[in-house]
Design an enzyme around this catalytic site. Structure first.
Site, PDB file in Angstrom:
ATOM      1  N   HIS A 224       0.790  -1.238   0.000  1.00 57.51           N
ATOM      2  CA  HIS A 224       0.000   0.000   0.000  1.00 57.51           C
ATOM      3  C   HIS A 224       0.817   1.281   0.000  1.00 57.51           C
ATOM      4  O   HIS A 224       0.269   2.359  -0.113  1.00 57.51           O
ATOM      5  CB  HIS A 224      -0.944   0.019   1.214  1.00 57.51           C
ATOM      6  CG  HIS A 224      -0.229   0.302   2.509  1.00 57.51           C
ATOM      7  ND1 HIS A 224       0.523  -0.643   3.152  1.00 57.51           N
ATOM      8  CD2 HIS A 224      -0.142   1.425   3.257  1.00 57.51           C
ATOM      9  CE1 HIS A 224       1.030  -0.119   4.258  1.00 57.51           C
ATOM     10  NE2 HIS A 224       0.652   1.138   4.345  1.00 57.51           N
TER      11      HIS A 224
HETATM   12  N1  UDP Z   1      -3.778  -5.309   9.128  1.00 56.68           N
HETATM   13  C1  UDP Z   1      -5.109  -5.719   9.343  1.00 56.68           C
HETATM   14  N2  UDP Z   1      -5.838  -6.164   8.271  1.00 56.68           N
HETATM   15  C2  UDP Z   1      -5.323  -6.230   7.012  1.00 56.68           C
HETATM   16  C3  UDP Z   1      -3.985  -5.799   6.801  1.00 56.68           C
HETATM   17  C4  UDP Z   1      -3.258  -5.334   7.876  1.00 56.68           C
HETATM   18  O1  UDP Z   1      -5.607  -5.692  10.477  1.00 56.68           O
HETATM   19  O2  UDP Z   1      -6.029  -6.658   6.104  1.00 56.68           O
HETATM   20  C5  UDP Z   1      -3.001  -4.822  10.275  1.00 56.68           C
HETATM   21  C6  UDP Z   1      -1.655  -5.486  10.432  1.00 56.68           C
HETATM   22  O3  UDP Z   1      -1.749  -6.696  11.152  1.00 56.68           O
HETATM   23  C7  UDP Z   1      -0.839  -4.421  11.149  1.00 56.68           C
HETATM   24  C8  UDP Z   1      -1.455  -3.127  10.637  1.00 56.68           C
HETATM   25  O4  UDP Z   1      -2.696  -3.458  10.044  1.00 56.68           O
HETATM   26  O5  UDP Z   1      -1.040  -4.480  12.547  1.00 56.68           O
HETATM   27  C9  UDP Z   1      -0.529  -2.478   9.633  1.00 56.68           C
HETATM   28  O6  UDP Z   1      -1.168  -1.388   9.066  1.00 56.68           O
HETATM   29  P1  UDP Z   1      -0.610  -0.684   7.738  1.00 56.68           P
HETATM   30  O7  UDP Z   1       0.084  -1.701   6.919  1.00 56.68           O
HETATM   31  O8  UDP Z   1      -1.780   0.045   7.152  1.00 56.68           O
HETATM   32  O9  UDP Z   1       0.356   0.432   8.285  1.00 56.68           O
HETATM   33  P2  UDP Z   1       1.921   0.486   8.591  1.00 56.68           P
HETATM   34  O10 UDP Z   1       2.201  -0.510   9.679  1.00 56.68           O
HETATM   35  O11 UDP Z   1       2.654   0.207   7.327  1.00 56.68           O
HETATM   36  O12 UDP Z   1       2.129   1.884   9.060  1.00 56.68           O
END
Ligand code: UDP
Length: 395
Positions: A224
């Protein structure tokens, strides 16, 4: 997975004392990962915690589906700031948080991570003269093109207490002359967030069965980040690499990625993948816990891979989480090395699973939120528990 240490037990028993001394805390957040990682603190704060949700993530799949798993709170303010150009969004968010703090100031403001909402919360706290705590402090990608890197640096330098997940994060802060007495090494709250939400084995099996998946015989992928999805060629290369993997690929489609796929006319490239909506947190963890391999550009998912003992191919040009490189994960740019690295892990799934099982997560033992609360006691001058001093690492 879940572990108990004497420190963890001791510190988990004392938060009420600290909270009584600190008085009310305001947690400002606005995205899925912040909600997930702040949940353990929301649970500890109970009625002493006020949550201010800015609405930076407003899509139902990223917000309501995740909020449903937050501990219930009577003090939840939704600001509905929404998207928009970064500067405009930042300005509107500061102003909205400022209004809440004017009427519900609390005694201390906590922000988590590196989002626009976290920076807005930090600046609003500062404007109200409230002490600021940065949860997940000291991460650095040293990639100055990333807005998140600007946010992290600014928040760390505004904060009165920097809660660094790892010793490396503490060193990053010291290298920028953040005073040692403002830093506590706490571990990352993602560990206890995951432990609280991971379904038991029978429920994980049911999640897999509903998707006709077999343990260790599929790949879980999420993509993403703007660097991967805002450029049509790069996005096409990544989707092509996923499609060529030798196992079925489950692909929870982030709304930002879905928009790019539509805009660039790449829908055909999704056909070989098992595309789903973004999953509720426990369902996502069930899929992550049983997968042969994760391919992702997410920060939080890399950390979770180290708790679940699953390998992760990280599709990024830089990382602010180098702790897992060479153990749980490998960093690759968008391109053919995705398939090459995946093949390396998939060649011996059982062997890697066995090897990773014995490695501790660099993000601590699941007591980060208790350590953060203990460190707050020192911030407020209250009695506190045993605060994690500089150099003392979790676990
Ligand atoms: N996550 C979720 N459902 C999904 C994909 C990701 O609950 O379908 C959770 C994942 O386990 C993690 C978090 O979302 O805890 C990560 O969010 P994201 O990738 O949007 O943000 P980043 O961590 O890259 O800032």
């Amino acid at each position: 997975m879940p572990t108990t240490t004497p420190f963890r037990e001791a510190v988990t028993n004392c938060p009420e004392v600290v909270l009584a001394a600190v008085g009310g805390a305001t947690l400002v957040c606005g995205t899925r990962p912040e909600l997930i990682k702040l949940a353990p603190l929301v649970r500890l704060f109970g009625d002493e915690g006020t949550i201010v949700y800015t609405g930076q993530h407003y899509d139902e799949s990223l917000y309501e589906r995740i909020r449903a798993h937050l501990p219930p709170s009577n003090r939840f303010h939704e600001l509905g700031v929404g998207g928009g150009r970064r500067g405009d969004q930042l300005g509107r968010t500061i102003s909205a948080v400022d209004e809440v703090l004017a009427t519900h100031p609390g005694r201390v403001v906590l922000v988590q991570g590196d989002t626009t909402s976290a920076l807005a919360g930090a600046l609003a706290a500062n404007a109200h003269g409230l002490p600021l705590v940065h949860v997940e402090a000291g991460l650095r990608s040293h990639d100055r093109a990333m807005p998140e890197e600007h946010n992290r640096v600014l928040i760390d330098h505004l904060a009165d207490l920097c809660c660094a997940p790892t010793e490396l994060n503490r060193r990053n802060l010291l290298a920028e002359n953040v005073p040692a007495e403002r830093i506590a090494v706490t571990g990352n709250t993602v560990v206890e967030a995951l432990e609280a939400a991971l379904p038991p084995a029978a429920e994980r099996a049911a999640v897999l069965a509903a998707r006709r998946l077999v343990r260790d015989r599929y790949v879980l992928a999420t993509i993403h980040r703007p660097e991967n999805v805002d450029d049509p060629d790069r996005l096409a290369v990544i989707l092509g690499e996923l499609a060529r993997l030798p196992l079925p690929v489950v692909f929870p489609l982030h709304p930002r990625t879905a928009k790019s796929v539509d805009r660039f006319g790449l829908g055909r490239l999704l056909e070989p993948l098992d595309v789903t909506e973004p999953q509720a947190y426990p369902d996502f963890l069930a899929l992550a816990a049983e997968t042969a391999l994760i391919v992702s550009d997410s920060g939080g998912i890399q950390e979770e891979a180290s708790v679940l003992k699953r390998p992760v191919v990280v599709v990024r040009r830089s990382t602010e989480r180098p702790e897992i490189a060479g153990t749980f994960g490998v960093l690759v740019p968008a391109g053919p090395s995705i398939g090459a690295e995946a093949a390396r892990w998939l060649d011996d799934v059982a062997g890697h699973r066995e090897r990773l099982r014995g490695l501790p997560s660099p993000y601590g033992d699941g007591s980060a939120s208790a350590r953060i609360v203990a460190a707050l006691g020192h911030l407020s001058g209250g009695p506190g528990g045993e605060a994690p001093g500089p150099g003392r690492s979790p676990g």
